[in-house]
Design a protein around this motif. Structure first.
Motif, PDB file in Angstrom:
ATOM      1  N   UNK A  63     -22.223  -2.302  34.239  1.00 25.78           N
ATOM      2  CA  UNK A  63     -21.129  -2.961  33.445  1.00 25.78           C
ATOM      3  C   UNK A  63     -21.307  -4.536  34.057  1.00 25.78           C
ATOM      4  N   UNK A  64     -22.256  -5.011  34.051  1.00 32.69           N
ATOM      5  CA  UNK A  64     -22.458  -5.864  35.228  1.00 32.69           C
ATOM      6  C   UNK A  64     -23.655  -7.011  33.655  1.00 32.69           C
ATOM      7  N   UNK A  65     -23.156  -7.295  32.594  1.00 27.53           N
ATOM      8  CA  UNK A  65     -23.254  -7.788  32.026  1.00 27.53           C
ATOM      9  C   UNK A  65     -22.679  -9.271  31.655  1.00 27.53           C
ATOM     10  N   UNK A  66     -23.111  -9.882  30.011  1.00 26.76           N
ATOM     11  CA  UNK A  66     -22.229 -11.130  30.352  1.00 26.76           C
ATOM     12  C   UNK A  66     -21.361 -10.347  29.125  1.00 26.76           C
ATOM     13  N   UNK A  67     -21.805  -9.164  27.857  1.00 26.73           N
ATOM     14  CA  UNK A  67     -20.600  -9.005  27.605  1.00 26.73           C
ATOM     15  C   UNK A  67     -19.682  -7.972  28.456  1.00 26.73           C
ATOM     16  N   UNK A  68     -19.929  -7.607  29.668  1.00 27.47           N
ATOM     17  CA  UNK A  68     -18.758  -6.663  30.973  1.00 27.47           C
ATOM     18  C   UNK A  68     -18.066  -8.053  31.027  1.00 27.47           C
ATOM     19  N   UNK A  69     -18.504  -9.400  31.814  1.00 24.64           N
ATOM     20  CA  UNK A  69     -17.573 -10.307  31.940  1.00 24.64           C
ATOM     21  C   UNK A  69     -16.666 -10.918  30.917  1.00 24.64           C
ATOM     22  N   UNK A  70     -17.396 -10.739  29.515  1.00 24.81           N
ATOM     23  CA  UNK A  70     -16.292 -11.856  28.580  1.00 24.81           C
ATOM     24  C   UNK A  70     -15.531 -10.672  28.166  1.00 24.81           C
ATOM     25  N   UNK A  71     -15.719  -9.349  28.030  1.00 26.80           N
ATOM     26  CA  UNK A  71     -15.175  -8.209  28.036  1.00 26.80           C
ATOM     27  C   UNK A  71     -13.535  -8.384  28.658  1.00 26.80           C
ATOM     28  N   UNK A  72     -14.002  -8.244  30.136  1.00 29.60           N
ATOM     29  CA  UNK A  72     -12.648  -8.522  31.093  1.00 29.60           C
ATOM     30  C   UNK A  72     -11.902  -9.740  30.756  1.00 29.60           C
ATOM     31  N   UNK A  75     -10.860 -10.345  26.084  1.00 26.75           N
ATOM     32  CA  UNK A  75     -10.253  -9.176  26.007  1.00 26.75           C
ATOM     33  C   UNK A  75      -9.016  -8.664  26.950  1.00 26.75           C
ATOM     34  N   UNK A  76      -9.637  -8.633  28.048  1.00 28.09           N
ATOM     35  CA  UNK A  76      -8.675  -7.794  29.013  1.00 28.09           C
ATOM     36  C   UNK A  76      -7.765  -8.780  29.894  1.00 28.09           C
ATOM     37  N   UNK A  77      -8.261 -10.310  29.523  1.00 24.91           N
ATOM     38  CA  UNK A  77      -7.382 -11.050  30.231  1.00 24.91           C
ATOM     39  C   UNK A  77      -7.770 -11.667  31.714  1.00 24.91           C
ATOM     40  N   UNK A  78      -8.533 -10.746  33.533  1.00 27.28           N
ATOM     41  CA  UNK A  78      -8.611 -10.459  34.168  1.00 27.28           C
ATOM     42  C   UNK A  78      -9.361 -11.746  34.923  1.00 27.28           C
ATOM     43  N   UNK A  79      -8.893 -11.863  35.801  1.00 29.95           N
ATOM     44  CA  UNK A  79      -9.542 -12.910  37.182  1.00 29.95           C
ATOM     45  C   UNK A  79     -11.102 -12.165  37.295  1.00 29.95           C
ATOM     46  N   UNK A  80     -12.192 -13.178  36.766  1.00 33.41           N
ATOM     47  CA  UNK A  80     -12.842 -11.965  37.925  1.00 33.41           C
ATOM     48  C   UNK A  80     -14.266 -13.218  38.482  1.00 33.41           C
ATOM     49  N   UNK A  81     -15.161 -13.126  38.713  1.00 40.03           N
ATOM     50  CA  UNK A  81     -15.886 -13.579  39.180  1.00 40.03           C
ATOM     51  C   UNK A  81     -17.074 -14.059  38.510  1.00 40.03           C
ATOM     52  N   UNK A  82     -17.587 -15.336  37.953  1.00 37.33           N
ATOM     53  CA  UNK A  82     -18.752 -15.076  37.243  1.00 37.33           C
ATOM     54  C   UNK A  82     -19.563 -15.134  37.976  1.00 37.33           C
ATOM     55  N   UNK A  83     -19.625 -15.055  39.361  1.00 34.00           N
ATOM     56  CA  UNK A  83     -20.819 -15.539  39.910  1.00 34.00           C
ATOM     57  C   UNK A  83     -21.646 -13.405  39.810  1.00 34.00           C
ATOM     58  N   UNK A  84     -20.862 -12.729  40.239  1.00 36.06           N
ATOM     59  CA  UNK A  84     -20.792 -11.400  40.387  1.00 36.06           C
ATOM     60  C   UNK A  84     -21.505 -10.982  39.360  1.00 36.06           C
ATOM     61  N   UNK A  85     -21.734 -11.595  38.514  1.00 36.39           N
ATOM     62  CA  UNK A  85     -22.896 -11.408  37.420  1.00 36.39           C
ATOM     63  C   UNK A  85     -24.077 -11.995  37.105  1.00 36.39           C
ATOM     64  N   UNK A  86     -24.933 -12.793  37.716  1.00 31.74           N
ATOM     65  CA  UNK A  86     -25.896 -13.664  38.143  1.00 31.74           C
ATOM     66  C   UNK A  86     -26.578 -12.585  39.289  1.00 31.74           C
ATOM     67  N   UNK A  87     -27.841 -12.397  38.042  1.00 30.93           N
ATOM     68  CA  UNK A  87     -29.128 -11.913  38.535  1.00 30.93           C
ATOM     69  C   UNK A  87     -29.984 -12.967  39.704  1.00 30.93           C
ATOM     70  N   UNK A  88     -29.961 -12.801  40.841  1.00 35.60           N
ATOM     71  CA  UNK A  88     -31.333 -13.531  41.541  1.00 35.60           C
ATOM     72  C   UNK A  88     -32.446 -12.715  41.596  1.00 35.60           C
TER      73      UNK A  88
END
Length: 307
Positions: A63-72, A75-88
């Protein structure tokens, strides 16, 4: 700084994802830029070009893709960090160590269906605007790989990104795709839209008079802002799209003619970004107003006022 670029053509099969990956790796390797690639295509093509399939599958499973970020967030109106979904540390080019990725997943189409069903278009656009606002100061350049067609998500990127770059093939259908895109851009101007950074001719047969004719046709329209460089149709570029677990040099991945073309493109992109971000020169101050011309009669009257 305006540095977010949506890469888009309504026509598929124009090599869009390949260009995104090549441009990101060149900007990193040759110019030392920190580049974020946002994969907004459900096919996850550019994601698979920048990492192993095993690693990509693991991110999708966890669950670490752009889809999971957008769903959260949408759709769910959660506050999460975009940086957690960035792969280096993506890319198999050994000296392209500053390419970062927010990967995609095929579930993206299902997410867009839910957005439309629940009439959450405004929320989606606000989320996209918020993400771009946060990543602008962190990275030098952000490349957004949009799918062909005009979905609600793609429209959000196009309305909130600073620029759009349009790869096209030198054929009639691809050129028609640009015209559809141009007409879409003219709709609802009050909603805002990305500025045209330029049209890039990709997969060009340099020996084909027909391809040359289409290129000249595209360049004859100044609205296209065609890049000087055309990317040739060569097997090396198709091979470059296949991620290799063993790292390789930039020259090994993009040899000869194709490497030179991508380098020229990257320089053009940087020049255009610099020009677009250059502050407009302040207009010169108006000349001082001339002193009123006084006649002798006026001077005499002022010296001896009546009364």
């Amino acid at each position: 700084m305006r540095n977010t670029i949506a890469v888009m053509n309504t026509k598929g099969g124009v090599g869009k994802s390949t260009i995104v990956a090549a441009l990101a790796e060149t900007l990193s390797s040759e110019h030392g830029k920190n580049v974020l690639v946002i994969d907004s295509d459900a096919q996850a093509s550019v994601s698979s070009m920048l990492m192993t399939v095993t690693d990509l599958f693991g991110l999708q499973r966890d669950g670490l893709t752009i889809v999971d970020y957008l769903v959260a967030t949408v759709l769910r109106e959660n506050q999460i960090e975009w940086a957690d979904f960035v792969v280096r540390n993506v890319s198999d080019v050994d000296d392209a160590r500053s390419v970062y990725l927010i990967p995609s997943d095929m579930q993206l189409t299902l997410f867009e269906r839910e957005v439309s069903k629940e009439s959450l278009h405004a929320s989606l656009r606000n989320t996209i605007a918020d993400v771009l606002r946060k990543v602008r100061p962190v990275f030098d350049i952000i490349l957004i790989d949009c799918p062909p067609g005009l979905s609600v998500l793609t429209e959000s990127w196009l309305r909130e990104a600073d620029f759009h770059l349009s790869p096209t093939k030198a054929d009639y259908v691809s050129v028609c795709g640009l015209e559809v895109f141009r007409r879409f851009k003219s709709l609802n101007p009050e909603m805002g839209f990305a500025e045209n950074l330029g049209v890039l001719v990709n997969m060009r047969d340099l020996a084909s008079p027909v391809d040359t004719e289409y290129v000249n046709w595209l360049r004859s329209n100044p609205e296209n802002r065609c890049f000087e460089s055309s990317i040739p149709r060569v097997n090396a570029l198709q091979d470059a799209a296949r991620f290799q677990p063993q790292q390789r040099s930039y020259g090994a991945k993009y040899p000869g003619q194709v490497g030179q073309a991508i380098k020229t493109l990257s320089r053009e992109v940087l020049v255009r970004l610099e020009a677009a971000n250059r502050p407009l020169a302040a207009p010169p101050p108006p000349p001082p107003s001339p002193e009123p011309v006084r006649s002798e009669a006026t001077s005499e009257a002022e010296a001896h006022p009546a009364g």
